[in-house]
Design an enzyme around this catalytic site. Structure first.
Site, PDB file in Angstrom:
ATOM      1  N   HIS A   1       5.634  39.698  65.401  1.00  0.00           N
ATOM      2  CA  HIS A   1       6.699  40.491  64.781  1.00  0.00           C
ATOM      3  C   HIS A   1       7.639  39.543  64.046  1.00  0.00           C
ATOM      4  O   HIS A   1       8.034  38.507  64.588  1.00  0.00           O
ATOM      5  CB  HIS A   1       7.467  41.274  65.857  1.00  0.00           C
ATOM      6  CG  HIS A   1       8.513  42.163  65.274  1.00  0.00           C
ATOM      7  ND1 HIS A   1       8.201  43.340  64.625  1.00  0.00           N
ATOM      8  CD2 HIS A   1       9.862  42.044  65.210  1.00  0.00           C
ATOM      9  CE1 HIS A   1       9.325  43.900  64.191  1.00  0.00           C
ATOM     10  NE2 HIS A   1      10.338  43.138  64.537  1.00  0.00           N
TER      11      HIS A   1
ATOM     12  N   GLU B   1       4.928  31.722  61.324  1.00  0.00           N
ATOM     13  CA  GLU B   1       4.017  32.660  61.994  1.00  0.00           C
ATOM     14  C   GLU B   1       2.632  32.032  62.110  1.00  0.00           C
ATOM     15  O   GLU B   1       1.957  32.149  63.132  1.00  0.00           O
ATOM     16  CB  GLU B   1       3.901  33.971  61.202  1.00  0.00           C
ATOM     17  CG  GLU B   1       5.159  34.795  61.178  1.00  0.00           C
ATOM     18  CD  GLU B   1       4.991  36.134  60.458  1.00  0.00           C
ATOM     19  OE1 GLU B   1       3.855  36.519  60.129  1.00  0.00           O
ATOM     20  OE2 GLU B   1       6.008  36.798  60.219  1.00  0.00           O
TER      21      GLU B   1
END
Ligand code: GAR
Length: 197
Positions: free
Chosen positions: A110, A175
């Site tokens: 997320h 990420e």
């Protein structure tokens, strides 16, 4: 024996590519399926080019029947023999039917420092709030949206004049480091949180 991992995507699949690339050598996992709710998702072609099996279950064909859609996803995932599921930019909200089926063996990435900014538009919300830092979180998936035990986070400083797009691009770089690292640890039985600064 390596652990078969299914990766679920909705878009370009840059995180998926990093996860697939990471699962080689002595890594405990191997990608067994890349699955999308959108047959046109750019990540499906990238997965095929990497020699990974792909499938698409178009949610639009189910006309709002979320459980019917999820049963079709489950059938593809279980047919591929996946033991662990990685949501990687999979933009459908999942019901307890799906989440319960993979309880304790599903991860999500997320683009915020959870518990801040669950849901959408995370970077715009962080900028509007005047935050000094943003980032990303990998967590176990539980019935609550963008909740569940946090396994890892990476922090990204917010710069003066940042736009949501510029921030998103910098967060994505992190990420790509964080998700493979957390997946490897998760498959090795490691549940302690890691922080990348
Ligand atoms: C990623 O930035 C991920 O954090 C986000 O979607 C992007 C997918 O990019 N996920 C969510 O917003 C989940 N709520 P990718 O397809 O290039 O990996």
């Amino acid at each position: 024996m390596s652990i078969p991992v299914a990766i679920l995507i909705s878009g370009g699949g840059s995180n998926m590519v990093r996860l697939v690339e990471s699962m080689t050598g002595d890594h405990p996992g191997r990608a067994c399926l890349v699955l999308s709710n959108d047959p046109a998702a750019g990540g499906l072609q990238k997965a095929r080019e990497m020699g990974i099996a792909t499938a698409a279950v178009d949610h639009r064909a189910f006309k709002g029947d979320r459980e019917g859609f999820e049963k079709a996803l489950i059938s593809e995932i279980d047919r591929a023999g996946a033991q662990v599921i990685c949501l990687a930019g999979f933009m459908r909200i999942l019901t307890p039917l799906f989440i319960g089926h993979y309880a304790g063996r599903m991860l999500n990435i997320h683009p915020s420092l959870l518990p801040k900014y669950r849901g959408l538009d995370t970077h715009a919300r962080a900028l509007a709030a005047g935050d000094s830092e943003a980032g990303c979180t990998v967590h176990e998936v539980t019935a609550e949206l963008d909740d569940g035990p946090i396994l890892g986070q990476a922090v990204v400083p917010i710069r003066p004049g940042d736009t949501p797009e510029a921030l998103a691009a910098r967060v994505q770089v992190r990420e790509h480091e964080l998700y493979p690292l957390v997946l490897r640890r998760f498959l090795s039985g490691e549940r302690e949180r890691i922080f990348l600064n």
